[in-house]
Design a protein around this motif. Sequence first.
Motif, short mmCIF file in Angstrom:
data_model
loop_
_atom_site.label_atom_id
_atom_site.label_comp_id
_atom_site.label_asym_id
_atom_site.label_seq_id
_atom_site.Cartn_x
_atom_site.Cartn_y
_atom_site.Cartn_z
N SER A 180 0.81 -1.22 0.00
CA SER A 180 0.00 0.00 0.00
C SER A 180 0.84 1.27 0.00
CB SER A 180 -0.91 0.01 1.23
OG SER A 180 -1.61 1.23 1.33
N ALA A 181 0.26 2.32 -0.59
CA ALA A 181 0.85 3.65 -0.49
C ALA A 181 0.71 4.13 0.95
CB ALA A 181 0.13 4.60 -1.44
N ILE A 182 1.47 5.13 1.32
CA ILE A 182 1.44 5.68 2.68
C ILE A 182 0.91 7.11 2.64
CG2 ILE A 182 2.78 6.22 4.74
CD1 ILE A 182 2.63 3.24 4.12
N HIS A 183 -0.14 7.35 3.42
CA HIS A 183 -0.70 8.70 3.54
C HIS A 183 -1.10 8.94 4.99
CE1 HIS A 183 -0.91 9.41 -0.79
NE2 HIS A 183 -1.53 8.25 -0.96
N PRO A 184 -1.29 10.21 5.37
CA PRO A 184 -1.78 10.49 6.73
C PRO A 184 -3.22 10.00 6.86
CG PRO A 184 -0.79 12.44 5.72
CD PRO A 184 -0.97 11.44 4.63
N TYR A 185 -3.53 9.28 7.95
CA TYR A 185 -4.90 8.84 8.18
C TYR A 185 -5.78 10.07 8.41
CZ TYR A 185 -2.97 4.18 8.69
OH TYR A 185 -2.33 2.98 8.45
N GLY A 186 -6.91 10.08 7.73
CA GLY A 186 -7.80 11.24 7.81
C GLY A 186 -7.62 12.19 6.64
N ALA A 187 -6.57 11.97 5.81
CA ALA A 187 -6.37 12.82 4.63
C ALA A 187 -7.56 12.68 3.68
CB ALA A 187 -5.07 12.43 3.92
N VAL A 188 -7.88 13.76 2.99
CA VAL A 188 -9.05 13.78 2.11
C VAL A 188 -8.63 14.08 0.67
CG1 VAL A 188 -11.19 15.03 1.57
CG2 VAL A 188 -10.65 14.47 3.94
N ARG A 189 -9.27 13.42 -0.26
CA ARG A 189 -9.08 13.73 -1.68
C ARG A 189 -10.45 13.87 -2.33
NH1 ARG A 189 -7.24 8.26 -5.07
NH2 ARG A 189 -9.19 7.10 -4.84
N LYS A 190 -10.50 14.68 -3.36
CA LYS A 190 -11.76 14.92 -4.09
C LYS A 190 -11.57 14.54 -5.55
CE LYS A 190 -13.27 18.71 -1.06
NZ LYS A 190 -14.48 18.05 -0.55
N VAL A 191 -12.54 13.81 -6.08
CA VAL A 191 -12.51 13.36 -7.47
C VAL A 191 -13.74 13.92 -8.19
CG1 VAL A 191 -12.48 11.37 -9.02
CG2 VAL A 191 -11.35 11.22 -6.78
N THR A 192 -13.51 14.68 -9.25
CA THR A 192 -14.62 15.22 -10.05
C THR A 192 -14.96 14.25 -11.17
OG1 THR A 192 -13.96 17.50 -9.58
CG2 THR A 192 -15.41 17.14 -11.47
N GLN A 193 -16.21 13.83 -11.21
CA GLN A 193 -16.66 12.88 -12.21
C GLN A 193 -17.65 13.55 -13.17
OE1 GLN A 193 -18.31 9.85 -9.51
NE2 GLN A 193 -16.74 8.43 -10.26
N TYR A 194 -17.64 13.07 -14.43
CA TYR A 194 -18.57 13.56 -15.45
C TYR A 194 -19.35 12.37 -16.01
CZ TYR A 194 -15.92 17.89 -15.26
OH TYR A 194 -15.32 19.05 -14.84
N TYR A 195 -20.62 12.60 -16.27
CA TYR A 195 -21.47 11.54 -16.81
C TYR A 195 -21.33 11.55 -18.33
CZ TYR A 195 -25.37 8.26 -16.77
OH TYR A 195 -26.15 7.14 -16.88
N VAL A 196 -20.72 10.50 -18.88
CA VAL A 196 -20.42 10.45 -20.31
C VAL A 196 -20.70 9.06 -20.87
CG1 VAL A 196 -18.64 12.24 -20.15
CG2 VAL A 196 -18.01 9.83 -19.87
N GLU A 197 -20.75 8.97 -22.17
CA GLU A 197 -20.85 7.67 -22.83
C GLU A 197 -19.44 7.23 -23.15
OE1 GLU A 197 -23.57 5.47 -26.23
OE2 GLU A 197 -22.88 7.52 -26.60
N ALA A 198 -19.05 6.10 -22.60
CA ALA A 198 -17.67 5.64 -22.76
C ALA A 198 -17.64 4.12 -22.90
CB ALA A 198 -16.83 6.08 -21.56
#
Length: 221
Positions: free
Chosen positions: A176-194
């Motif tokens: 596993s990668a190592i990150h601080p517990y509690g760290a937050v990331r945001k992912v922007t998603q788009y609704y598309v035909e793929a």
Amino acid sequence: MERLSHWKQVWKEDLGKVESPFFAVARVRSNLREGGDLWGAAALLKSCGLNTSRNLTEVQIARVLCSLEQGQWMLMRRRPVLPIDPKRYWYAKLCRSRVDERYWRGYNGPGKWKTLKIEMNKAVTSMAFIANFLTSRGDEGRVFLSSGKDYANTARTVTQQWVALRGDESEIARLSAIHPYGAVRKVTQYYVEADDHWSVTGASWHWRPVTADESYEFREE
């Protein structure tokens, strides 16, 4: 191996190894009368204001056993006679989970990204709906929002948090990668035909980039 543990030191995932108060009291009473050599017995006695397990009176033993009856202390066993039912004993609900980010916050370590919330991007989505509505007016006899293309280019934000791995995921820790517990990331998603290999047509409308509710991140070699 048997051991006595304060409830704050018992993980929620290990409650299946906690003996019921009835059998725990009987086991500890017998052990204290014989000298109290159970792992953790010294800490239990100290919490009750007793410095030795030798020559305890019945009154002192009763005081110690009260801690087990009330759930402040628990008897852990590899194979308990009758594991406690977390729904029946209130103190079992207070035990922390290994994936509780509030406990791990401030530490770095292996883990996974777990979805906290999903929010629509109102500005982008509103503009997309307007454009899609104007386009759909050319489709005679079709109700708007009845097709995936009516949602094309709408957007949402997935918020995920880095949490500790469960006990049954320990094999993943070394990769596993190592990150601080509690760290937050945001992912922007788009609704598309793929592309969609599971679809008969080879494509489908869905959110991109695809983001699982729980996703692992592996460190680079």
